[in-house]
Scaffold this active site. Structure first.
Site, PDB file in Angstrom:
ATOM      1  N   GLU A  37      -2.499  -5.008  -3.003  1.00  0.00           N
ATOM      2  CA  GLU A  37      -3.836  -5.855  -4.003  1.00  0.00           C
ATOM      3  C   GLU A  37      -3.149  -5.738  -5.069  1.00  0.00           C
ATOM      4  OE1 GLU A  37      -4.620  -4.953  -0.629  1.00  0.00           O
ATOM      5  OE2 GLU A  37      -5.608  -6.289   0.225  1.00  0.00           O
ATOM      6  N   ASN A  78       1.132  -1.221   0.007  1.00  0.00           N
ATOM      7  CA  ASN A  78       0.004  -0.022   0.167  1.00  0.00           C
ATOM      8  C   ASN A  78       0.700   1.301   0.025  1.00  0.00           C
ATOM      9  OD1 ASN A  78       0.810  -1.175   2.367  1.00  0.00           O
ATOM     10  ND2 ASN A  78      -0.914   0.394   3.599  1.00  0.00           N
TER      11      ASN A  78
HETATM   12  N1  THU Z   1      -5.298  -1.624   2.572  1.00  0.00           N
HETATM   13  C1  THU Z   1      -4.538  -2.168   1.940  1.00  0.00           C
HETATM   14  O1  THU Z   1      -3.277  -2.425   1.041  1.00  0.00           O
HETATM   15  N2  THU Z   1      -4.523  -3.972   1.680  1.00  0.00           N
HETATM   16  C2  THU Z   1      -6.440  -3.964   2.551  1.00  0.00           C
HETATM   17  O2  THU Z   1      -6.720  -5.836   1.778  1.00  0.00           O
HETATM   18  C3  THU Z   1      -6.992  -3.511   3.383  1.00  0.00           C
HETATM   19  C4  THU Z   1      -6.493  -1.924   2.983  1.00  0.00           C
HETATM   20  C5  THU Z   1      -4.933  -0.838   2.834  1.00  0.00           C
HETATM   21  C6  THU Z   1      -5.440   0.821   2.604  1.00  0.00           C
HETATM   22  C7  THU Z   1      -4.370   2.041   3.322  1.00  0.00           C
HETATM   23  O3  THU Z   1      -3.230   2.560   2.992  1.00  0.00           O
HETATM   24  C8  THU Z   1      -4.377   1.115   4.656  1.00  0.00           C
HETATM   25  O4  THU Z   1      -4.957  -0.180   4.275  1.00  0.00           O
HETATM   26  C9  THU Z   1      -5.203   1.416   5.214  1.00  0.00           C
HETATM   27  O5  THU Z   1      -6.824   1.116   5.115  1.00  0.00           O
END
Ligand code: THU
Length: 129
Positions: A53, A40
């Site tokens: 993802e 992320n």
């Molecule tokens: N996030 C992801 O990268 N994948 C997920 O499946 C859930 C949420 C990230 C988005 C944001 O940067 C952080 O987690 C908090 O929501």
């Protein structure tokens, strides 16, 4: 599968999540056996943040690897974190039956089909009808 989880765990270290503090890593295996990683990446304009993802998905597309087999997602939670709704739709574009393994840092994990996570998905059959 352990290898894919380990790859997602290692990728997670590179996440950029200064606002939520919630780091996520993903490893996407294509049918040819190649693995693409994602993390992320957040932004000061919070809504622009991209999930692990989707960043793994973009890396695979960049390599012209459009046939996907499975994805592992790792976060530091007690219960493994399932992909958000936007990521489910994004992943379904290339394989609505993608195998999704979600794990925490203790390697507690389970595997579920994307078809179960996103039933009745909006898809090409819908827009062609
Ligand atoms: N996030 C992801 O990268 N994948 C997920 O499946 C859930 C949420 C990230 C988005 C944001 O940067 C952080 O987690 C908090 O929501």
């Amino acid at each position: 599968m352990d290898e894919l989880i380990e790859g997602a765990r290692a990728a997670r270290e590179h996440a950029y999540a200064p606002y939520s503090g919630f780091k996520v890593g993903a490893a996407l295996r294509t049918r040819s056996g190649k693995v693409f990683y994602g993390v992320n990446v957040e932004n000061v304009s919070y809504g622009l943040s991209i999930c692990a993802e989707r960043s793994a998905a973009v890396a695979a597309v960049l390599a012209d690897e459009l046939e996907w087999d499975s994805i592992a997602v790792v976060a530091d939670t007690k219960l493994p974190t399932t992909p958000c709704g936007a990521c489910r739709q994004f992943l379904a574009e290339f394989n609505p039956k993608l195998s999704v393994t979600i794990a925490n840092l203790d390697k507690v994990h389970y595997t579920i089909s994307l078809a179960e996570l996103l039933p009745h998905a909006f898809n090409t059959e819908t827009i062609d009808s």
